[in-house]
Scaffold this motif. Structure first.
Motif, PDB file in Angstrom:
ATOM      1  N   ILE A   3       0.859  -1.185   0.000  1.00 41.42           N
ATOM      2  CA  ILE A   3       0.000   0.000   0.000  1.00 41.42           C
ATOM      3  C   ILE A   3       0.897   1.237   0.000  1.00 41.42           C
ATOM      4  CG2 ILE A   3      -1.748   1.289   1.271  1.00 41.42           C
ATOM      5  CD1 ILE A   3      -2.761  -1.366   0.084  1.00 41.42           C
ATOM      6  N   ASP A   4       0.788   2.042  -1.042  1.00 40.85           N
ATOM      7  CA  ASP A   4       1.547   3.277  -1.154  1.00 40.85           C
ATOM      8  C   ASP A   4       0.691   4.406  -0.584  1.00 40.85           C
ATOM      9  OD1 ASP A   4       3.110   5.436  -1.806  1.00 40.85           O
ATOM     10  OD2 ASP A   4       2.921   5.174  -3.976  1.00 40.85           O
ATOM     11  N   LEU A   5       1.079   4.901   0.569  1.00 36.40           N
ATOM     12  CA  LEU A   5       0.288   5.937   1.229  1.00 36.40           C
ATOM     13  C   LEU A   5       0.216   7.221   0.429  1.00 36.40           C
ATOM     14  CD1 LEU A   5       1.326   5.317   4.910  1.00 36.40           C
ATOM     15  CD2 LEU A   5      -0.800   4.681   3.770  1.00 36.40           C
ATOM     16  N   ASP A   6       1.202   7.466  -0.420  1.00 34.41           N
ATOM     17  CA  ASP A   6       1.150   8.665  -1.256  1.00 34.41           C
ATOM     18  C   ASP A   6      -0.031   8.613  -2.219  1.00 34.41           C
ATOM     19  OD1 ASP A   6       3.378   9.759  -0.037  1.00 34.41           O
ATOM     20  OD2 ASP A   6       4.754   8.853  -1.495  1.00 34.41           O
ATOM     21  N   THR A   7      -0.362   7.419  -2.698  1.00 40.12           N
ATOM     22  CA  THR A   7      -1.494   7.300  -3.621  1.00 40.12           C
ATOM     23  C   THR A   7      -2.825   7.381  -2.888  1.00 40.12           C
ATOM     24  OG1 THR A   7      -1.555   4.888  -3.514  1.00 40.12           O
ATOM     25  CG2 THR A   7      -0.169   5.876  -5.217  1.00 40.12           C
ATOM     26  N   LEU A   8      -2.801   7.174  -1.570  1.00 44.69           N
ATOM     27  CA  LEU A   8      -4.029   7.256  -0.779  1.00 44.69           C
ATOM     28  C   LEU A   8      -4.179   8.603  -0.086  1.00 44.69           C
ATOM     29  CD1 LEU A   8      -3.988   3.760   0.966  1.00 44.69           C
ATOM     30  CD2 LEU A   8      -5.104   4.407  -1.159  1.00 44.69           C
ATOM     31  N   SER A   9      -3.344   9.564  -0.436  1.00 47.23           N
ATOM     32  CA  SER A   9      -3.334  10.839   0.285  1.00 47.23           C
ATOM     33  C   SER A   9      -4.691  11.537   0.268  1.00 47.23           C
ATOM     34  CB  SER A   9      -2.252  11.760  -0.256  1.00 47.23           C
ATOM     35  OG  SER A   9      -2.488  12.051  -1.613  1.00 47.23           O
ATOM     36  N   ALA A  10      -5.477  11.350  -0.769  1.00 46.21           N
ATOM     37  CA  ALA A  10      -6.802  11.970  -0.817  1.00 46.21           C
ATOM     38  C   ALA A  10      -7.744  11.354   0.209  1.00 46.21           C
ATOM     39  CB  ALA A  10      -7.399  11.828  -2.211  1.00 46.21           C
ATOM     40  N   ASP A  11      -7.448  10.113   0.636  1.00 42.76           N
ATOM     41  CA  ASP A  11      -8.288   9.413   1.609  1.00 42.76           C
ATOM     42  C   ASP A  11      -7.682   9.409   2.998  1.00 42.76           C
ATOM     43  OD1 ASP A  11     -10.459   8.386  -0.093  1.00 42.76           O
ATOM     44  OD2 ASP A  11      -8.798   7.406  -1.121  1.00 42.76           O
TER      45      ASP A  11
END
Length: 71
Positions: A50-58
């Motif tokens: 899980i790449d947290l940078d890609t989930l930054s909107a969530d």
């Protein structure tokens, strides 16, 4: 004390399912509360890919007990 960053469990589960990692998604769904503290669980999230940078909107700053949908 640093404020934790949290992400909704359903976002992590959906990300895993989109990769056909249903067993891992089921485990995350069973083991975690609705909000996942990304600081406390950083290693596990990295292991799951899980790449947290890609989930930054969530993600949002705040304790895992705060649900941003109710604030």
């Amino acid at each position: 004390m640093t404020t934790a960053t949290c992400v909704r469990k359903d976002v992590v589960v959906a990300t895993l399912r989109s990769r056909d990692l249903h067993g891992r998604a089921d485990w995350v769904d069973k083991e975690f509360s609705a909000l996942i503290d990304t600081d406390e669980n950083a290693g596990l999230l990295r292991t799951l890919g899980i790449d947290l940078d890609t989930l930054s909107a969530d993600a949002w700053p705040g304790p895992a007990t705060d649900d941003p949908r109710t604030i």
